[in-house]
Design an enzyme around this catalytic site. Structure first.
Site, PDB file in Angstrom:
ATOM      1  CB  CYS A 199      -0.922   0.005   1.228  1.00  0.00           C
ATOM      2  SG  CYS A 199      -1.786   1.571   1.438  1.00  0.00           S
TER       3      CYS A 199
ATOM      4  CE  LYS B 279     -10.561  -3.601   4.628  1.00  0.00           C
ATOM      5  NZ  LYS B 279     -11.365  -2.403   4.427  1.00  0.00           N
TER       6      LYS B 279
ATOM      7  CB  VAL C  93      -3.689   0.043   6.052  1.00  0.00           C
ATOM      8  CG1 VAL C  93      -4.223  -1.069   6.910  1.00  0.00           C
ATOM      9  CG2 VAL C  93      -3.567  -0.409   4.609  1.00  0.00           C
TER      10      VAL C  93
ATOM     11  CB  SER D  52      -0.972   8.282   4.704  1.00  0.00           C
ATOM     12  OG  SER D  52      -1.595   8.976   3.646  1.00  0.00           O
TER      13      SER D  52
HETATM   14  N1  GSH Z   1      -6.611   8.534   2.224  1.00  0.00           N
HETATM   15  C1  GSH Z   1      -6.131   7.302   2.835  1.00  0.00           C
HETATM   16  C2  GSH Z   1      -6.194   6.201   1.800  1.00  0.00           C
HETATM   17  C3  GSH Z   1      -5.832   4.847   2.391  1.00  0.00           C
HETATM   18  C4  GSH Z   1      -6.226   3.694   1.476  1.00  0.00           C
HETATM   19  O1  GSH Z   1      -7.048   3.863   0.564  1.00  0.00           O
HETATM   20  N2  GSH Z   1      -5.649   2.529   1.757  1.00  0.00           N
HETATM   21  C5  GSH Z   1      -6.038   1.338   1.033  1.00  0.00           C
HETATM   22  C6  GSH Z   1      -4.864   0.405   0.791  1.00  0.00           C
HETATM   23  S1  GSH Z   1      -3.619   1.095  -0.243  1.00  0.00           S
HETATM   24  C7  GSH Z   1      -7.030   0.556   1.859  1.00  0.00           C
HETATM   25  O2  GSH Z   1      -6.928   0.505   3.063  1.00  0.00           O
HETATM   26  N3  GSH Z   1      -7.973  -0.111   1.193  1.00  0.00           N
HETATM   27  C8  GSH Z   1      -8.911  -1.002   1.832  1.00  0.00           C
HETATM   28  C9  GSH Z   1     -10.295  -0.490   1.783  1.00  0.00           C
HETATM   29  O3  GSH Z   1     -10.526   0.591   1.193  1.00  0.00           O
HETATM   30  O4  GSH Z   1     -11.181  -1.133   2.326  1.00  0.00           O
HETATM   31  C10 GSH Z   1      -4.721   7.516   3.376  1.00  0.00           C
HETATM   32  O5  GSH Z   1      -4.026   8.421   2.895  1.00  0.00           O
HETATM   33  O6  GSH Z   1      -4.351   6.828   4.337  1.00  0.00           O
END
Ligand code: GSH
Length: 254
Positions: free
Chosen positions: A27, A54, A67, A81
């Site tokens: 990720c 998850k 995450v 993040s």
């Molecule tokens: N805006 C969030 C985006 C985080 C994100 O989209 N992470 C993805 C993995 S790269 C995730 O957790 N996806 C699982 C889901 O959306 O259920 C950040 O900057 O942390």
């Protein structure tokens, strides 16, 4: 550190008292926070989770189960993040990663915002290639062009200065993954050295930053993971050495 991704039904590992980051190895958003933790030389535990199955407890730290999420105190989480990284930078100011000048901080954010077009073009090219449109390829190169111009304009080794800062660590995980696109048959996404000399020099410098070196993956590794995800069976544990099982040595016949 185990590269195994925990999934539904797995227990939450015991808290060691350190900061703890919930992530997924491939990720880019989680990588942003790993790089900031590394650059600030903070001690932390990393827990990888399977995003297709998850573990129930991830929702205690991140309401949507995304995450990265940071467990900053036992049982308490911060998600996203950018929110995590600013928190870390303010809470642990010994190695500051943002400018003290509000205008420069605003400029950093505007740059990240302008780079977002390249990011979304990457996602389409990598994971939804049939929806790819010529204007997305244009947006990708527009984003790279803006970034290159800014590096040139600032005239420092990194966007932040002599050392990389939050702005560099926010953009880097995507640059790292962009290099997988030509390996996935998307030659139009190549970051050509002749067109992007300043940018490719910057990328080379970033690759050598210890905080990045300790976590970055090669383009072909990203390509392999992407291919597995496109097929609908994301191979989260492909780097987990404990998953490579060894044949039991046969007993010698007497
Ligand atoms: N805006 C969030 C985006 C985080 C994100 O989209 N992470 C993805 C993995 S790269 C995730 O957790 N996806 C699982 C889901 O959306 O259920 C950040 O900057 O942390």
């Amino acid at each position: 550190m185990s590269e195994k991704h925990l999934q539904t039904g797995d227990d939450l590992p015991a808290n060691s008292g350190k900061l703890r980051l919930f992530a997924m190895r491939f990720c880019p958003y989680a990588e942003r926070s790993v790089l900031v933790l590394n650059a600030k030389k903070l001690e932390y535990d990393l827990v990888f989770i399977n995003l297709d199955h998850k573990p129930e407890w991830i929702f205690n730290f991140s309401p949507k189960g995304t995450v990265p999420a940071l467990e900053y105190e036992a049982g308490k989480g911060i998600f996203d993040s950018n929110i995590i990284n600013v928190y870390l930078d303010e809470k642990y100011p010994d190695i500051p990663l943002q400018s003290s000048d509000p205008l420069r901080r605003a400029q950093d954010k505007m740059l990240v915002e302008q780079f977002a077009g390249a990011q979304s073009a990457y996602y389409t090219a990598a994971f939804n290639a049939q929806a790819l449109q010529p204007d997305m390829v244009e947006n990708y190169h527009k984003g790279l062009g803006i970034l290159q111009k800014e590096i040139e304009f600032r005239g420092t080794k990194f966007l932040h200065g002599d050392e990389p800062g939050l702005v560099d660590f926010t953009i880097w995980p995507f640059l790292e993954r962009f290099e997988a696109l030509p390996l996935l048959g998307k030659a139009e996404f190549t970051i050509d050295k002749s067109k992007y000399k300043v940018l490719t020099n910057y990328m080379e410098a970033m690759r050598n930053v210890p905080a990045i070196k300790a976590y970055a993956l090669a383009p072909d590794t990203h390509a392999k993971f992407t291919e597995s995800r496109i097929k609908g069976d994301a191979n989260y544990n492909m780097l987990d050495s404990s998953a490579v099982c060894c044949m039991r040595p046969r007993k010698k016949k007497e």
